[in-house]
Design a protein around this motif. Structure first.
Motif, PDB file in Angstrom:
ATOM      1  N   ALA A   1     -11.350  -9.939   5.576  1.00  0.00           N
ATOM      2  CA  ALA A   1     -11.706  -8.538   5.751  1.00  0.00           C
ATOM      3  C   ALA A   1     -11.277  -7.754   4.517  1.00  0.00           C
ATOM      4  CB  ALA A   1     -11.024  -7.975   6.999  1.00  0.00           C
ATOM      5  N   PHE A   2     -12.135  -6.846   4.081  1.00  0.00           N
ATOM      6  CA  PHE A   2     -11.865  -6.078   2.874  1.00  0.00           C
ATOM      7  C   PHE A   2     -11.708  -4.598   3.190  1.00  0.00           C
ATOM      8  CE2 PHE A   2     -12.409  -9.059  -0.625  1.00  0.00           C
ATOM      9  CZ  PHE A   2     -13.066 -10.108  -0.006  1.00  0.00           C
ATOM     10  N   ALA A   3     -10.906  -3.941   2.366  1.00  0.00           N
ATOM     11  CA  ALA A   3     -10.765  -2.490   2.416  1.00  0.00           C
ATOM     12  C   ALA A   3     -11.208  -1.937   1.073  1.00  0.00           C
ATOM     13  CB  ALA A   3      -9.314  -2.093   2.700  1.00  0.00           C
ATOM     14  N   GLN A   4     -11.596  -0.671   1.066  1.00  0.00           N
ATOM     15  CA  GLN A   4     -12.009  -0.051  -0.185  1.00  0.00           C
ATOM     16  C   GLN A   4     -11.450   1.356  -0.278  1.00  0.00           C
ATOM     17  OE1 GLN A   4     -16.215  -0.120  -1.017  1.00  0.00           O
ATOM     18  NE2 GLN A   4     -15.892   0.203  -3.177  1.00  0.00           N
ATOM     19  N   ALA A   5     -10.813   1.645  -1.403  1.00  0.00           N
ATOM     20  CA  ALA A   5     -10.268   2.974  -1.657  1.00  0.00           C
ATOM     21  C   ALA A   5     -11.095   3.632  -2.757  1.00  0.00           C
ATOM     22  CB  ALA A   5      -8.809   2.881  -2.084  1.00  0.00           C
ATOM     23  N   LYS A   6     -11.385   4.926  -2.583  1.00  0.00           N
ATOM     24  CA  LYS A   6     -12.184   5.649  -3.563  1.00  0.00           C
ATOM     25  C   LYS A   6     -11.524   6.983  -3.895  1.00  0.00           C
ATOM     26  CE  LYS A   6     -16.675   3.766  -2.155  1.00  0.00           C
ATOM     27  NZ  LYS A   6     -18.067   4.100  -1.727  1.00  0.00           N
ATOM     28  N   THR A   7     -11.773   7.452  -5.101  1.00  0.00           N
ATOM     29  CA  THR A   7     -11.303   8.772  -5.510  1.00  0.00           C
ATOM     30  C   THR A   7     -12.476   9.561  -6.073  1.00  0.00           C
ATOM     31  OG1 THR A   7     -10.763   8.054  -7.767  1.00  0.00           O
ATOM     32  CG2 THR A   7      -9.021   7.876  -6.109  1.00  0.00           C
ATOM     33  N   THR A   8     -12.327  10.872  -6.037  1.00  0.00           N
ATOM     34  CA  THR A   8     -13.319  11.750  -6.667  1.00  0.00           C
ATOM     35  C   THR A   8     -12.627  12.599  -7.724  1.00  0.00           C
ATOM     36  OG1 THR A   8     -13.011  13.295  -4.813  1.00  0.00           O
ATOM     37  CG2 THR A   8     -14.895  11.780  -4.709  1.00  0.00           C
ATOM     38  N   ALA A   9     -11.978  13.674  -7.287  1.00  0.00           N
ATOM     39  CA  ALA A   9     -11.394  14.602  -8.256  1.00  0.00           C
ATOM     40  C   ALA A   9      -9.885  14.450  -8.420  1.00  0.00           C
ATOM     41  CB  ALA A   9     -11.713  16.039  -7.865  1.00  0.00           C
ATOM     42  N   GLU A  10      -9.255  13.546  -7.646  1.00  0.00           N
ATOM     43  CA  GLU A  10      -7.806  13.400  -7.737  1.00  0.00           C
ATOM     44  C   GLU A  10      -7.416  11.929  -7.808  1.00  0.00           C
ATOM     45  OE1 GLU A  10      -5.790  15.530  -4.633  1.00  0.00           O
ATOM     46  OE2 GLU A  10      -5.687  17.334  -5.868  1.00  0.00           O
ATOM     47  N   HIS A  11      -6.194  11.693  -8.244  1.00  0.00           N
ATOM     48  CA  HIS A  11      -5.665  10.332  -8.304  1.00  0.00           C
ATOM     49  C   HIS A  11      -5.251   9.875  -6.901  1.00  0.00           C
ATOM     50  CE1 HIS A  11      -4.257  11.491 -12.637  1.00  0.00           C
ATOM     51  NE2 HIS A  11      -5.565  11.477 -12.512  1.00  0.00           N
ATOM     52  N   LYS A  12      -5.096   8.576  -6.769  1.00  0.00           N
ATOM     53  CA  LYS A  12      -4.672   8.025  -5.476  1.00  0.00           C
ATOM     54  C   LYS A  12      -3.915   6.732  -5.709  1.00  0.00           C
ATOM     55  CE  LYS A  12      -6.464   6.676  -0.925  1.00  0.00           C
ATOM     56  NZ  LYS A  12      -7.699   6.573  -0.098  1.00  0.00           N
ATOM     57  N   GLN A  13      -2.815   6.559  -4.993  1.00  0.00           N
ATOM     58  CA  GLN A  13      -2.055   5.314  -5.067  1.00  0.00           C
ATOM     59  C   GLN A  13      -2.378   4.429  -3.873  1.00  0.00           C
ATOM     60  OE1 GLN A  13       2.237   4.906  -4.105  1.00  0.00           O
ATOM     61  NE2 GLN A  13       2.499   4.292  -6.237  1.00  0.00           N
ATOM     62  N   ILE A  14      -2.635   3.142  -4.147  1.00  0.00           N
ATOM     63  CA  ILE A  14      -2.894   2.168  -3.089  1.00  0.00           C
ATOM     64  C   ILE A  14      -1.794   1.128  -3.122  1.00  0.00           C
ATOM     65  CG2 ILE A  14      -4.489   0.423  -2.199  1.00  0.00           C
ATOM     66  CD1 ILE A  14      -5.844   2.927  -4.601  1.00  0.00           C
ATOM     67  N   ARG A  15      -1.231   0.858  -1.965  1.00  0.00           N
ATOM     68  CA  ARG A  15      -0.254  -0.230  -1.854  1.00  0.00           C
ATOM     69  C   ARG A  15      -0.973  -1.453  -1.301  1.00  0.00           C
ATOM     70  NH1 ARG A  15       5.000  -0.683  -2.412  1.00  0.00           N
ATOM     71  NH2 ARG A  15       5.197   1.573  -2.637  1.00  0.00           N
ATOM     72  N   LEU A  16      -0.996  -2.529  -2.068  1.00  0.00           N
ATOM     73  CA  LEU A  16      -1.704  -3.738  -1.679  1.00  0.00           C
ATOM     74  C   LEU A  16      -0.873  -4.583  -0.712  1.00  0.00           C
ATOM     75  CD1 LEU A  16      -3.173  -4.657  -5.178  1.00  0.00           C
ATOM     76  CD2 LEU A  16      -4.289  -3.458  -3.296  1.00  0.00           C
ATOM     77  N   PRO A  17      -1.509  -5.548  -0.041  1.00  0.00           N
ATOM     78  CA  PRO A  17      -0.795  -6.349   0.964  1.00  0.00           C
ATOM     79  C   PRO A  17       0.449  -7.055   0.461  1.00  0.00           C
ATOM     80  CG  PRO A  17      -3.151  -6.707   1.132  1.00  0.00           C
ATOM     81  CD  PRO A  17      -2.942  -5.887  -0.098  1.00  0.00           C
ATOM     82  N   ASP A  18       0.511  -7.363  -0.849  1.00  0.00           N
ATOM     83  CA  ASP A  18       1.668  -8.070  -1.390  1.00  0.00           C
ATOM     84  C   ASP A  18       2.748  -7.127  -1.906  1.00  0.00           C
ATOM     85  OD1 ASP A  18       0.312  -7.052  -3.536  1.00  0.00           O
ATOM     86  OD2 ASP A  18       0.528  -8.830  -4.796  1.00  0.00           O
ATOM     87  N   GLY A  19       2.562  -5.813  -1.722  1.00  0.00           N
ATOM     88  CA  GLY A  19       3.532  -4.839  -2.191  1.00  0.00           C
ATOM     89  C   GLY A  19       3.232  -4.292  -3.573  1.00  0.00           C
ATOM     90  N   SER A  20       2.236  -4.859  -4.262  1.00  0.00           N
ATOM     91  CA  SER A  20       1.810  -4.315  -5.550  1.00  0.00           C
ATOM     92  C   SER A  20       1.182  -2.936  -5.334  1.00  0.00           C
ATOM     93  CB  SER A  20       0.793  -5.245  -6.215  1.00  0.00           C
ATOM     94  OG  SER A  20       1.330  -6.522  -6.445  1.00  0.00           O
TER      95      SER A  20
END
Length: 337
Positions: A122-141
């Motif tokens: 199963a996949f997830a997808q993160a998107k940004t438009t006008a601002e930054h965003k931090q994503i925490r991956l399953p391994d903690g990265s």
């Protein structure tokens, strides 16, 4: 999803060339990607219906034989296949014949066995438009996305590698795991690491893909060969049009300046937040009551806020107060959580 006229025309064109076995490798990949993502399913089903009407009239199959062909091609899913929220219903006999006619092209496999195609990941997808965003991956990265960027990644990493797909720009801080290399796909460029920090700029509307390392070591390759292995303050720039790369020594701090003012407090306690603020603002922060240090919160500051503005927010959220001592030290107090 209803496709625009141009997209429908393109789909039919690729479909016809695929069946005729006259498509290029790029056209083949484009068509199979359209099949795999599932968003064009009604149009694809119509094309298969047409194929059935044109070719299946001469096919003579018993119901048992139809089920045998169907099972051999698509597995033991009987009359209903589910792919996440998408459900496809079909007549076994009709689709068994169509699948038998089309199996040489692999279309039935792509349409009716998406779970196998994706190894049931199963996949997830993160998107940004006008601002930054931090994503925490399953391994903690962690990955910080710049404006107008997206990252596709597994909900859980499985297998021998950790693989994600980036469009746009992202700053990666990867947990070290020698047994599971971390791989970033950006078009034709593949960036492979074990544990490091690096920046990738790969917007689809730009002809250059740039990989810059701030910590550790990174291997950069295209679909033919390794382009370079780079270390801190080194950069590889790949020209997509010319399919050529250049390696250079740079000031990596300047390259990642776009996210240097961002602060992400991701489910951390006040003690951890104080360490981050001390490092960023070079100000000592202490606690009058250690109980406050255990209060947890999540918050994001993306606009270069001053220390006072940040303290106002996080202290109010955690029922705490703060004051500046005579020597400039910040003292946080409160009853705790």
């Amino acid at each position: 999803m209803i496709l625009g006229d141009m997209a429908i025309t393109r789909l039919k064109y690729l479909y016809t060339k695929y069946l005729d076995n006259s498509c290029t490798e790029a056209e083949r990949d484009e068509f199979l990607n359209m099949v795999n993502i599932g968003s064009h399913e009604p149009e694809l089903q119509q094309l298969l219906d047409n194929y059935w009407d044109e070719h299946a009239v001469t096919a003579e199959l018993t119901n048992d034989k139809a089920n045998e062909i169907f099972t051999a091609i698509v597995g033991n899913d009987n009359e209903r296949v589910e792919d996440k929220k998408r459900v496809v219903n079909f007549n076994v006999y009709k689709w068994a014949v169509a699948a038998a006619l089309l199996v040489f092209a692999g279309i039935a496999y792509y349409l009716y066995k998406p779970a196998i195609l994706k190894n049931e990941i199963a996949f997830a997808q993160a998107k940004t438009t006008a601002e930054h965003k931090q994503i925490r991956l399953p391994d903690g990265s962690t990955v910080v996305l710049n404006n107008n960027s997206s990252l596709k990644y597994p909900v859980a990493f499985a297998g021998n590698t950790r693989e994600v797909t980036l469009q746009g720009e992202g700053y990666f801080d990867i947990k070290h795991d020698a047994g599971h290399p971390f791989i970033v796909h950006t078009g034709k460029i593949v960036t492979t690491v074990l544990g490091t920090a690096f920046n990738i700029n790969a917007y689809s509307n730009q002809k250059l893909i740039t990989v810059t390392v701030t910590r550790g070591k990174v291997s950069v390759s295209d679909d033919k060969k390794v382009l370079a292995v780079i270390t801190p303050d080194e950069q590889v720039v790949f020209n997509k049009d010319q399919e050529r790369s250049v390696q250079a020594v740079v000031n990596s701090t300047q390259t990642v300046q776009w996210q240097s003012n961002d602060l992400y407090f991701d489910d951390m306690n006040m003690g951890q937040a104080a360490l981050m603020l001390t490092q960023k603002f070079k100000v000592k922060i202490s606690f009058a009551n250690d109980a406050v240090k255990k209060c947890r919160f999540t918050g994001t500051f993306l606009h270069g806020e001053k220390l006072k503005d940040i303290l106002d927010v996080i202290c109010q959220f955690n029922n705490a107060t703060y004051k500046f001592s005579g020597n400039g030290e910040v003292v946080i107090d409160g009853a705790g959580c």
